[in-house]
Design a protein around this motif. Structure first.
Motif, PDB file in Angstrom:
ATOM      1  N   HIS A  61       0.827  -1.196  -0.006  1.00  0.00           N
ATOM      2  CA  HIS A  61       0.047   0.074  -0.176  1.00  0.00           C
ATOM      3  C   HIS A  61       0.807   1.367  -0.002  1.00  0.00           C
ATOM      4  O   HIS A  61       0.479   2.391  -0.543  1.00  0.00           O
ATOM      5  N   ASP A  62       2.099   1.271   0.526  1.00  0.00           N
ATOM      6  CA  ASP A  62       2.925   2.209   0.558  1.00  0.00           C
ATOM      7  C   ASP A  62       3.561   2.569  -0.706  1.00  0.00           C
ATOM      8  O   ASP A  62       4.561   3.203  -0.848  1.00  0.00           O
ATOM      9  N   GLY A  63       3.482   1.572  -1.577  1.00  0.00           N
ATOM     10  CA  GLY A  63       4.079   1.909  -3.058  1.00  0.00           C
ATOM     11  C   GLY A  63       5.404   1.239  -3.259  1.00  0.00           C
ATOM     12  O   GLY A  63       6.052   1.110  -4.398  1.00  0.00           O
ATOM     13  N   HIS A  69      11.242  -5.575   1.481  1.00  0.00           N
ATOM     14  CA  HIS A  69      11.129  -5.891   2.653  1.00  0.00           C
ATOM     15  C   HIS A  69      11.548  -7.303   3.218  1.00  0.00           C
ATOM     16  O   HIS A  69      11.688  -7.443   4.393  1.00  0.00           O
ATOM     17  N   PHE A  70      11.961  -8.141   2.108  1.00  0.00           N
ATOM     18  CA  PHE A  70      12.697  -9.441   2.540  1.00  0.00           C
ATOM     19  C   PHE A  70      13.891  -9.042   3.204  1.00  0.00           C
ATOM     20  O   PHE A  70      14.629  -8.187   2.821  1.00  0.00           O
TER      21      PHE A  70
END
Length: 161
Positions: A61-63, A69-70
């Protein structure tokens, strides 16, 4: 002539299904769950969180990209309804094995189709090591297998033994 060349070369240059759809079917460090593999298609990529497959990509959602993020080690994708005690059990068991773990709990709406299980454990190479709805009560064999701390022959190796 151009159409004939394009038709003949499309398998060489239009291969998203090969590039992104590569799966480790016989890997001894994947905890296969007995599910049927999606049909291989050299042209079209069919995302799957099946063990051995590349973890499906999604935009958050933040683009940002899910892949961004892994972590450096394994990454656990946990559904919001997974109790924190379960996440902590995974974290502690992997820590005991000396394996770094990043935990992600993305908003699950769009993830439900890509990640139909409540838990997906992704390796550092972005391939799924294990998936399930519940963490095993006795996870030692699972963790030993996915971290390579056990000698488990792949099905292909067993055939030649």
């Amino acid at each position: 002539m151009g159409a004939r060349i394009q038709a003949a070369k499309s398998r060489e240059f239009t291969t998203l299904g090969v590039v992104l759809g590569y799966r480790y079917e016989d890997s001894p460090v994947i905890a296969h769950d007995g599910s049927r593999a999606p049909q291989m298609d050299y042209l079209n990529y069919v995302p799957s969180n099946r063990p051995g497959a590349r973890a499906p990509h999604a935009w958050l959602h933040d683009g940002s990209s899910l892949y961004d993020h892994f972590g450096e080690g394994f990454t656990l994708l946990a559904h919001a309804d997974v109790p924190e005690t379960v996440v902590q059990a995974v974290r502690e068991r992997l820590r005991a094995a000396g394996v770094p773990l990043t935990v992600l709990r993305p908003a699950w709406g769009a993830f439900a189709e890509l990640y139909p299980t409540r838990l997906t454990l992704v390796r550092p190479d972005q391939h799924v090591a294990w998936r399930g709805d519940d963490w095993p009560d006795a996870p030692d064999a699972l963790v030993a297998r996915i971290t390579g701390h056990t000698a488990v022959a792949s099905p292909r190796q067993k055939a030649f033994a």
